[in-house]
Motif scaffolding. Sequence first.
Motif, short mmCIF file in Angstrom:
data_model
loop_
_atom_site.label_atom_id
_atom_site.label_comp_id
_atom_site.label_asym_id
_atom_site.label_seq_id
_atom_site.Cartn_x
_atom_site.Cartn_y
_atom_site.Cartn_z
N HIS A 160 0.82 -1.21 0.00
CA HIS A 160 0.00 0.00 0.00
C HIS A 160 0.85 1.26 0.00
O HIS A 160 0.43 2.30 -0.48
CB HIS A 160 -0.95 0.00 1.20
CG HIS A 160 -1.98 -1.05 1.12
ND1 HIS A 160 -1.76 -2.34 1.54
CD2 HIS A 160 -3.24 -1.03 0.63
CE1 HIS A 160 -2.84 -3.06 1.33
NE2 HIS A 160 -3.76 -2.28 0.77
N LEU A 161 2.03 1.14 0.58
CA LEU A 161 2.92 2.29 0.69
C LEU A 161 4.36 1.80 0.70
O LEU A 161 4.66 0.78 1.33
CB LEU A 161 2.61 3.07 1.98
CG LEU A 161 3.33 4.38 2.23
CD1 LEU A 161 3.01 5.41 1.15
CD2 LEU A 161 2.97 4.94 3.61
N SER A 171 9.25 12.19 10.41
CA SER A 171 8.03 12.99 10.28
C SER A 171 7.47 12.94 8.86
O SER A 171 6.26 12.92 8.67
CB SER A 171 8.25 14.43 10.74
OG SER A 171 9.25 15.05 9.98
N ASP A 172 8.34 12.89 7.85
CA ASP A 172 7.87 12.74 6.46
C ASP A 172 7.17 11.39 6.28
O ASP A 172 6.11 11.31 5.65
CB ASP A 172 9.02 12.84 5.47
CG ASP A 172 9.59 14.25 5.34
OD1 ASP A 172 8.87 15.22 5.65
OD2 ASP A 172 10.77 14.37 4.94
N CYS A 173 7.76 10.34 6.81
CA CYS A 173 7.16 9.01 6.73
C CYS A 173 5.81 9.00 7.45
O CYS A 173 4.83 8.45 6.94
CB CYS A 173 8.08 7.96 7.33
SG CYS A 173 9.58 7.62 6.38
N LEU A 174 5.79 9.60 8.61
CA LEU A 174 4.57 9.66 9.41
C LEU A 174 3.45 10.39 8.66
O LEU A 174 2.30 9.95 8.66
CB LEU A 174 4.86 10.33 10.74
CG LEU A 174 3.88 10.15 11.87
CD1 LEU A 174 3.59 8.68 12.13
CD2 LEU A 174 4.41 10.81 13.13
N LEU A 178 -0.11 8.60 7.77
CA LEU A 178 -1.40 9.14 8.21
C LEU A 178 -2.30 9.45 7.03
O LEU A 178 -3.51 9.22 7.08
CB LEU A 178 -1.18 10.38 9.09
CG LEU A 178 -0.52 10.10 10.45
CD1 LEU A 178 -0.14 11.40 11.14
CD2 LEU A 178 -1.41 9.25 11.33
N ALA A 179 -1.72 9.95 5.95
CA ALA A 179 -2.51 10.21 4.74
C ALA A 179 -3.08 8.91 4.17
O ALA A 179 -4.22 8.87 3.70
CB ALA A 179 -1.66 10.92 3.70
N MET A 180 -2.31 7.84 4.22
CA MET A 180 -2.78 6.54 3.75
C MET A 180 -3.94 6.03 4.61
O MET A 180 -4.92 5.50 4.10
CB MET A 180 -1.63 5.52 3.77
CG MET A 180 -2.03 4.10 3.42
SD MET A 180 -0.72 2.88 3.77
CE MET A 180 -0.73 2.82 5.57
#
Length: 191
Positions: A160-161, A171-174, A178-180
């Motif tokens: 999925h990601l 923080s970029d990964c997070l 969260l968007a997913m």
Amino acid sequence: MSSPCQHELIKRHAACVVWFTGLSGAGKTTLAFALDDALRRKGIHTAVLDGDSLRLGLNSDLGFSPEDRATNVQRTAQVSKLMVDAGLVVIVSLISPQAESRNKARSLFNEDQFFEVYLNTPLEVCEQRDPKGLYRKARGGDITQFTGISAAYEVPGSPHLVLQTQALSVSDCLERLLAMLEPALKRRSAN
């Protein structure tokens, strides 16, 4: 007996599994606990199932043979299923190197309940991080059947990601995680 839907309605969010897979040192545990913290701050009921912790208890009788790794994934998936049925967002941090085992885990859940997240971190980066000194031991012959060195890791075919933790901050990964998850978590709260 209550249904998973009843638990979701009480908790006001959908239940699901976020399954982090990737090499040792890819950042699975770091991201699992960061996601856990971020979701709890939003009032989401969570649980983290980390491979190292599971091997201290539930899976302490398992080694690292392909058969034991498959059993490790199967047990973790079954526990995850119980937790999802109780209305939790379960965050799994497990190398889970075999595609077949991951696919069997995925098959336990509805399509909108299982999110596979592949941490596509190059082996050389994982070796540089090597928080537990495992790669050094594997290269020295002290650990056999070590994923990425003497045992294969099968890259997910349709995660999925995909997160490249060597290029993205936590923080970029997070933010991407969260968007997913946002549409899935709102699925029940809208009912």
